[in-house]
Scaffold this motif. Sequence first.
Motif, PDB file in Angstrom:
ATOM      1  N   ALA A  15       0.794  -1.185   0.031  1.00 43.68           N
ATOM      2  CA  ALA A  15       0.071  -0.095  -0.055  1.00 43.68           C
ATOM      3  C   ALA A  15       0.683   1.309   0.156  1.00 43.68           C
ATOM      4  O   ALA A  15       1.919   1.251   0.375  1.00 43.68           O
ATOM      5  CB  ALA A  15      -0.847   0.088   1.252  1.00 43.68           C
ATOM      6  N   THR A  16       0.355   2.477  -0.447  1.00 43.81           N
ATOM      7  CA  THR A  16       0.963   3.563  -0.543  1.00 43.81           C
ATOM      8  C   THR A  16       0.526   4.601   0.442  1.00 43.81           C
ATOM      9  O   THR A  16       1.095   5.771   0.554  1.00 43.81           O
ATOM     10  CB  THR A  16       1.086   4.216  -1.855  1.00 43.81           C
ATOM     11  N   ALA A  17      -0.669   4.312   1.041  1.00 42.57           N
ATOM     12  CA  ALA A  17      -1.142   5.320   2.101  1.00 42.57           C
ATOM     13  C   ALA A  17      -0.878   5.256   3.500  1.00 42.57           C
ATOM     14  O   ALA A  17      -0.376   4.009   3.741  1.00 42.57           O
ATOM     15  CB  ALA A  17      -2.663   5.142   1.969  1.00 42.57           C
ATOM     16  N   THR A  18      -0.865   6.075   4.339  1.00 45.55           N
ATOM     17  CA  THR A  18      -0.348   6.297   5.543  1.00 45.55           C
ATOM     18  C   THR A  18      -1.280   6.512   6.920  1.00 45.55           C
ATOM     19  O   THR A  18      -0.903   6.961   7.740  1.00 45.55           O
ATOM     20  CB  THR A  18       0.921   6.789   6.065  1.00 45.55           C
ATOM     21  N   THR A  19      -2.482   6.566   6.249  1.00 48.62           N
ATOM     22  CA  THR A  19      -3.494   7.127   7.268  1.00 48.62           C
ATOM     23  C   THR A  19      -4.540   5.834   7.471  1.00 48.62           C
ATOM     24  O   THR A  19      -4.993   5.118   6.672  1.00 48.62           O
ATOM     25  CB  THR A  19      -4.226   8.310   6.548  1.00 48.62           C
ATOM     26  N   THR A  20      -5.365   6.085   8.532  1.00 42.03           N
ATOM     27  CA  THR A  20      -6.510   5.295   8.843  1.00 42.03           C
ATOM     28  C   THR A  20      -7.517   6.035   9.383  1.00 42.03           C
ATOM     29  O   THR A  20      -7.297   7.239   9.864  1.00 42.03           O
ATOM     30  CB  THR A  20      -5.985   4.216  10.092  1.00 42.03           C
ATOM     31  N   ASP A  21      -8.759   5.728   9.171  1.00 46.06           N
ATOM     32  CA  ASP A  21      -9.964   6.590   9.399  1.00 46.06           C
ATOM     33  C   ASP A  21     -10.604   6.003  10.427  1.00 46.06           C
ATOM     34  O   ASP A  21     -11.327   4.635  10.619  1.00 46.06           O
ATOM     35  CB  ASP A  21     -10.855   6.625   8.125  1.00 46.06           C
ATOM     36  N   HIS A  22     -11.048   6.716  11.457  1.00 47.25           N
ATOM     37  CA  HIS A  22     -11.802   6.351  12.809  1.00 47.25           C
ATOM     38  C   HIS A  22     -11.374   4.956  13.360  1.00 47.25           C
ATOM     39  O   HIS A  22     -12.162   4.139  13.864  1.00 47.25           O
ATOM     40  CB  HIS A  22     -13.372   6.265  12.381  1.00 47.25           C
ATOM     41  N   ALA A  23      -9.939   4.846  13.518  1.00 43.56           N
ATOM     42  CA  ALA A  23      -9.476   3.764  14.206  1.00 43.56           C
ATOM     43  C   ALA A  23      -8.364   4.330  15.331  1.00 43.56           C
ATOM     44  O   ALA A  23      -8.018   5.220  15.223  1.00 43.56           O
ATOM     45  CB  ALA A  23      -8.809   2.845  12.981  1.00 43.56           C
ATOM     46  N   PRO A  24      -8.295   3.322  16.284  1.00 42.20           N
ATOM     47  CA  PRO A  24      -7.201   3.584  17.261  1.00 42.20           C
ATOM     48  C   PRO A  24      -5.962   3.909  16.733  1.00 42.20           C
ATOM     49  O   PRO A  24      -5.740   3.064  15.880  1.00 42.20           O
ATOM     50  CB  PRO A  24      -7.443   2.719  18.375  1.00 42.20           C
ATOM     51  N   VAL A  25      -5.099   4.596  17.157  1.00 41.42           N
ATOM     52  CA  VAL A  25      -3.773   4.835  16.452  1.00 41.42           C
ATOM     53  C   VAL A  25      -2.774   4.633  17.574  1.00 41.42           C
ATOM     54  O   VAL A  25      -2.983   5.227  18.831  1.00 41.42           O
ATOM     55  CB  VAL A  25      -3.568   6.193  15.596  1.00 41.42           C
ATOM     56  N   HIS A  26      -1.485   4.421  17.323  1.00 39.12           N
ATOM     57  CA  HIS A  26      -0.393   4.708  17.969  1.00 39.12           C
ATOM     58  C   HIS A  26       0.367   5.627  17.839  1.00 39.12           C
ATOM     59  O   HIS A  26       1.075   6.188  18.898  1.00 39.12           O
ATOM     60  CB  HIS A  26       0.485   3.236  18.113  1.00 39.12           C
ATOM     61  N   LEU A  27       0.098   6.288  16.910  1.00 43.04           N
ATOM     62  CA  LEU A  27       0.758   7.624  16.486  1.00 43.04           C
ATOM     63  C   LEU A  27       0.104   8.217  15.617  1.00 43.04           C
ATOM     64  O   LEU A  27      -0.406   7.800  14.598  1.00 43.04           O
ATOM     65  CB  LEU A  27       2.483   7.558  15.915  1.00 43.04           C
ATOM     66  N   HIS A  28       0.053   9.711  15.642  1.00 39.38           N
ATOM     67  CA  HIS A  28      -0.682  10.553  14.556  1.00 39.38           C
ATOM     68  C   HIS A  28       0.107  11.734  14.496  1.00 39.38           C
ATOM     69  O   HIS A  28       0.439  12.502  15.371  1.00 39.38           O
ATOM     70  CB  HIS A  28      -2.155  10.774  15.282  1.00 39.38           C
ATOM     71  N   ALA A  29       0.586  11.994  13.271  1.00 39.14           N
ATOM     72  CA  ALA A  29       1.469  13.399  12.951  1.00 39.14           C
ATOM     73  C   ALA A  29       0.526  14.092  11.876  1.00 39.14           C
ATOM     74  O   ALA A  29      -0.059  13.639  10.911  1.00 39.14           O
ATOM     75  CB  ALA A  29       2.766  13.038  12.189  1.00 39.14           C
TER      76      ALA A  29
END
Length: 208
Positions: free
Chosen positions: A2-16
């Motif tokens: 995959a080439t994307a690095t975002t997730t929608d409406h999911a718990p994350v370990h890091l967000h920049a």
Amino acid sequence: MATATTTDHAPVHLHAQDLACRRGGRLLFAHLHMAVAPGQAVWVRGPNGQGKTSLLRLLAGLSQAAEGRIERPAPLAYIGHQHGLKDDLNAQEALSFLLRLHDLPFDDQRCMAALTQMGVGKQRLSPVRSLSQGQKRRVALARLCLSADRPLWILDEPFDALDDQGISTLNSLIQAHRQAGGSLILTSHQALSLPDVIELDLSLVGRS
């Protein structure tokens, strides 16, 4: 991959969000957005001098972004390109020092088990200065064996200097970490054999 690095409406370990990085007055990248969710692995790519190591240090909280914001809901483990081992210690002492430095639980038995898992158990009493570069890398990476309480791993060129067996061992360790809900951000000049890796190519990130 995959080439994307975002997730929608999911718990994350890091967000920049909207990150920019400058080094020596030069803009390396700008307007960078990424989110890393449990189980994900993000491979940061790009030519030399593009800012791969700089980005990892920003994400790990070791340097300051020129612009933007980083949220780190999850504890992290960072291992840089340099092994960080003290030459005057033996392998087990050097690992114990790193664990103490990073506030990770350790004792002789755990250290021995971690070194054995990384394939350098027989060298545990050998001075660091006598080890090969690949063996030093394995000792440094043994910290990951004791980092189960750090859901996010940020690794700069972790496969550097490893032979085929070392690469296989590290791949297995990473996959076990991901299957347990851990996540990973890494750089590597080598092709990766990890499944479902998300690519972030810094040469495609804005610079204005």
